[in-house]
Design an enzyme around this catalytic site. Structure first.
Site, PDB file in Angstrom:
ATOM      1  N   HIS A 133       0.876  -1.172   0.000  1.00  0.00           N
ATOM      2  CA  HIS A 133       0.000   0.000   0.000  1.00  0.00           C
ATOM      3  C   HIS A 133       0.917   1.226   0.000  1.00  0.00           C
ATOM      4  O   HIS A 133       2.026   1.179   0.534  1.00  0.00           O
ATOM      5  CB  HIS A 133      -0.828  -0.050   1.285  1.00  0.00           C
ATOM      6  CG  HIS A 133      -1.918   0.969   1.385  1.00  0.00           C
ATOM      7  ND1 HIS A 133      -1.674   2.276   1.713  1.00  0.00           N
ATOM      8  CD2 HIS A 133      -3.265   0.861   1.236  1.00  0.00           C
ATOM      9  CE1 HIS A 133      -2.839   2.933   1.760  1.00  0.00           C
ATOM     10  NE2 HIS A 133      -3.810   2.096   1.459  1.00  0.00           N
ATOM     11  N   ASP A 210       3.094  -4.769   7.895  1.00  0.00           N
ATOM     12  CA  ASP A 210       1.911  -3.923   7.783  1.00  0.00           C
ATOM     13  C   ASP A 210       0.705  -4.843   7.940  1.00  0.00           C
ATOM     14  O   ASP A 210       0.394  -5.630   7.046  1.00  0.00           O
ATOM     15  CB  ASP A 210       1.932  -3.228   6.418  1.00  0.00           C
ATOM     16  CG  ASP A 210       0.622  -2.506   6.099  1.00  0.00           C
ATOM     17  OD1 ASP A 210      -0.345  -2.636   6.881  1.00  0.00           O
ATOM     18  OD2 ASP A 210       0.580  -1.817   5.070  1.00  0.00           O
ATOM     19  N   GLN A 213      -4.486  -4.983   6.799  1.00  0.00           N
ATOM     20  CA  GLN A 213      -5.487  -5.811   6.129  1.00  0.00           C
ATOM     21  C   GLN A 213      -5.575  -7.203   6.750  1.00  0.00           C
ATOM     22  O   GLN A 213      -6.511  -7.936   6.481  1.00  0.00           O
ATOM     23  CB  GLN A 213      -5.103  -5.924   4.644  1.00  0.00           C
ATOM     24  CG  GLN A 213      -6.255  -6.043   3.708  1.00  0.00           C
ATOM     25  CD  GLN A 213      -7.275  -4.940   3.886  1.00  0.00           C
ATOM     26  OE1 GLN A 213      -8.407  -5.217   4.254  1.00  0.00           O
ATOM     27  NE2 GLN A 213      -6.881  -3.695   3.645  1.00  0.00           N
ATOM     28  N   LYS A 236     -10.241  -1.092  10.634  1.00  0.00           N
ATOM     29  CA  LYS A 236     -10.386  -2.269   9.772  1.00  0.00           C
ATOM     30  C   LYS A 236     -10.643  -3.509  10.617  1.00  0.00           C
ATOM     31  O   LYS A 236     -10.701  -4.624  10.111  1.00  0.00           O
ATOM     32  CB  LYS A 236      -9.135  -2.449   8.917  1.00  0.00           C
ATOM     33  CG  LYS A 236      -8.943  -1.321   7.893  1.00  0.00           C
ATOM     34  CD  LYS A 236      -7.944  -1.705   6.832  1.00  0.00           C
ATOM     35  CE  LYS A 236      -7.303  -0.526   6.135  1.00  0.00           C
ATOM     36  NZ  LYS A 236      -8.159   0.127   5.148  1.00  0.00           N
ATOM     37  N   CYS A 374      -4.700   2.452  -3.632  1.00  0.00           N
ATOM     38  CA  CYS A 374      -3.441   2.962  -3.074  1.00  0.00           C
ATOM     39  C   CYS A 374      -2.303   1.976  -3.291  1.00  0.00           C
ATOM     40  O   CYS A 374      -1.410   1.835  -2.463  1.00  0.00           O
ATOM     41  CB  CYS A 374      -3.566   3.302  -1.590  1.00  0.00           C
ATOM     42  SG  CYS A 374      -4.768   4.579  -1.265  1.00  0.00           S
TER      43      CYS A 374
END
Lengths: 417, 146
Positions: A133, A210, A213, A236, A374
């Site tokens: 991202h 990261d 997600q 999220k 993104c």
């Protein structure tokens, strides 16, 4: 009988039950029931989370870590309780390793500017992947401009998986950090992060994952992964916007310089000298998003009460159900067919721009994302400017997957030659 | 579906499938690039302007149905117009898609009026037009919709 079977499907029954926890799912859009499939952008919030924020503001709104009065004590307790809940949720060794930030983006910027800027120099290398991202690219580019370090990129294969052989070859004596996503927001690919960490550690290179997600869709155990940093956002994970978490190993966090200066992050201040507070407070300058953090704690409780076993099995079943139905639509191509995937279906339709798909689906009450997500370098890798992306959460059902597919057929109808 | 039919009228779909006036214009004396970072729509506009009149117009680019059809329809309608007329047309189109959708005297371009029900798509419809303004004003930088 087919419809009857579906209605009675165990998974859908369970999801129907979970749905009642989310007030927004009763909404109608364009006169049709909302089919919310934009969960990779943000998830909806259960009533418990909404009420927790409102209860804080309505009953014990006060600043944390300062007041001697009752409300401040209660707010501080709730705030720190949330830290302990997050610690247990990701299995960190200590709650002091949980730093509250604004979101994944701020967490990554924090590591880049505090850890990265104090340690990297010209000629050093940072390894990212092609599926990152922008928020796990741009902070590192900024760091490169500041230090003269450079980026090396792990490529993605046609299925949307990282090419680990090339990653191994990229690791060298100049590598100072690896920053990769746990789950791709654009493709759904679950990366083999444990191996990625292991390979980096063999060379003494720390790894940032990261988790934006991943956090709501796969169980995360930071000690088992042995990652050095893990970043994610509350919103999220069925929690509020504007709050997120940076997990960092204590030794690293302690050695890192402060990121922002201000109140709460200091022990004492004079015009001659300031001494900083201990970790995690050193990184939490200013009044934090107290309501958001409390809401995150409740979101973590909520997901915990469902449990990852049930949640993952439901989302995987839904993905297996929807994938062939969607792939069957003439002219439709699914981008991202990794063996290990979360419930994300990114696709393009011949002769129709994803933006037009998004608008027509919206007319059917089906909310998806259309665009580059993104991840412009990844879009370029697949030779598309954008994709349409449907992303599932625990409250989605087979009936909703059917609504998605029916709406995509409607797109074809509008655009038929 | 009524609003959707308004948006995706046959003329729009026709200009999307077979855009008019595409490709480079070799003797163009005004060009500009337009970019919509939101959806990645790109348009390069080529104009040939003589004595204040747009003699020829062509575009290149990739985009959604609305952006492509709007660019195609625009090149058709500005050919032969004076610069000030073309700019006034831009104002009318902008007013039509951001305002109440009143079509006024824009002729064939009235098919773009359906966009006013879709605020997220206004930038798609106006990209080519803003690019035309940039070309006429000879702005060197690519214009963006942001």
């Amino acid at each position: 009988m087919k419809l009857f079977d579906r209605l009675l499907h165990h998974d859908d029954l369970q999801a129907q039950f979970w749905r009642t926890d989310f007030p927004i799912l009763k909404t109608r859009v364009q006169g049709k029931p909302l089919v919310y499939l934009d969960n990779a952008a943000t998830t909806q919030k259960p009533l418990a989370v909404i009420e927790a924020e409102s209860e804080y503001y309505g009953n014990y709104n006060a600043n944390v870590h300062r007041g001697v009065h009752a409300l401040s004590a209660r707010a501080t307790e709730a705030y720190e309780d949330a830290r302990a809940k997050v610690q247990r949720f990701v299995n960190a060794a200590s709650s002091d390793e949980i730093v509250f930030v604004r979101g994944t983006t701020e967490a990554i910027n924090l590591v880049a500017q505090s850890y990265g800027r104090s340690r990297l120099q010209a000629g050093d290398e940072i390894i990212l992947s092609q599926m990152e991202h922008h928020s796990n690219i741009v902070p590192w580019q900024m760091l490169c401009q500041q230090t003269g370090a450079r980026l090396r990129i792990i490529p993605v294969n046609d299925q949307g998986e990282l090419q680990l052989g090339i990653y191994e070859a990229l690791l060298n004596e100049r590598t100072r950090l690896v920053a990769v996503t746990h789950v791709s927001n654009a493709l759904g690919t679950i990366n083999p992060v444990k191996s990625i960490v292991e390979l980096a550690h063999r060379r003494g290179v720390p790894v940032l994952l990261d988790g934006a997600q991943a956090i709501a869709h796969v169980p995360v155990d930071v000690q088992a992964l042995d990652c050095d940093f893990y970043a994610f956002s509350a919103h999220k994970l069925y929690g509020p916007t504007g709050v997120g978490v940076l997990y960092g190993k204590m030794a690293l966090l302690e050695a890192m310089p402060a990121y922002q200066g201000g109140g709460d992050m200091i022990r004492s201040v004079s015009f001659e000298e300031t001494t900083y507070n201990t970790v995690p407070y050193k990184f939490e300058a200013g009044t934090p998003n107290i309501a958001g953090v409390i809401g995150l704690g409740v979101a973590v409780d909520y997901v915990g009460s469902i449990g990852f076993e049930a949640l993952v099995s439901h989302e995987q079943a839904l993905l297996s159900y929807a994938t062939p139905l969607l792939a069957d639509v003439p002219g439709l191509r699914i981008i991202g067919n990794a063996r290990e995937k979360t419930g994300i279906l990114s696709f393009v339709l011949e002769g129709v721009h994803p933006h037009d798909i998004g608008t027509i689906l919206d007319g059917e009450g089906v909310a998806i994302r259309a665009g580059h997500h993104c991840t412009m370098p990844l879009m370029e890798r697949f030779g598309v400017a954008a994709t349409a992306r449907a992303s599932f959460a625990l409250y989605n059902t087979r009936l909703e997957a059917d609504a998605l597919v029916a709406a995509v057929y409607k797109v074809r109808e509008v655009f038929k030659p | 579906m009524t609003d959707l039919r308004e948006l995706y009228q046959e003329t729009i779909l026709d200009h999307y499938r077979q855009p008019r006036n595409t490709g480079r214009l070799d003797d163009a004396n005004r060009t500009a690039e337009g970019y919509n970072p939101l959806c990645g729509d790109k348009v390069t506009l080529y104009l040939k302007v003589e004595e204040g009149v747009i003699r020829d117009a062509r575009f290149e680019g990739s985009g959604c149905a609305i952006a492509t059809a709007s660019a195609s329809l625009m090149t058709e309608s500005i050919k032969g117009k004076r610069e000030d007329e073309a700019l006034r047309l831009l104002e009318k189109i902008h007013g039509m898609v951001t305002g109440g959708g009143q079509t006024g005297d824009v002729g064939k371009l009235a098919v773009l009026a359906g966009v006013h029900e879709f605020p997220q798509r206004v930038k798609c419809a106006t990209l080519a037009w803003h690019t035309m303004k940039a070309a006429l004003e000879n702005v060197g930088e690519p214009v963006t919709t942001e």
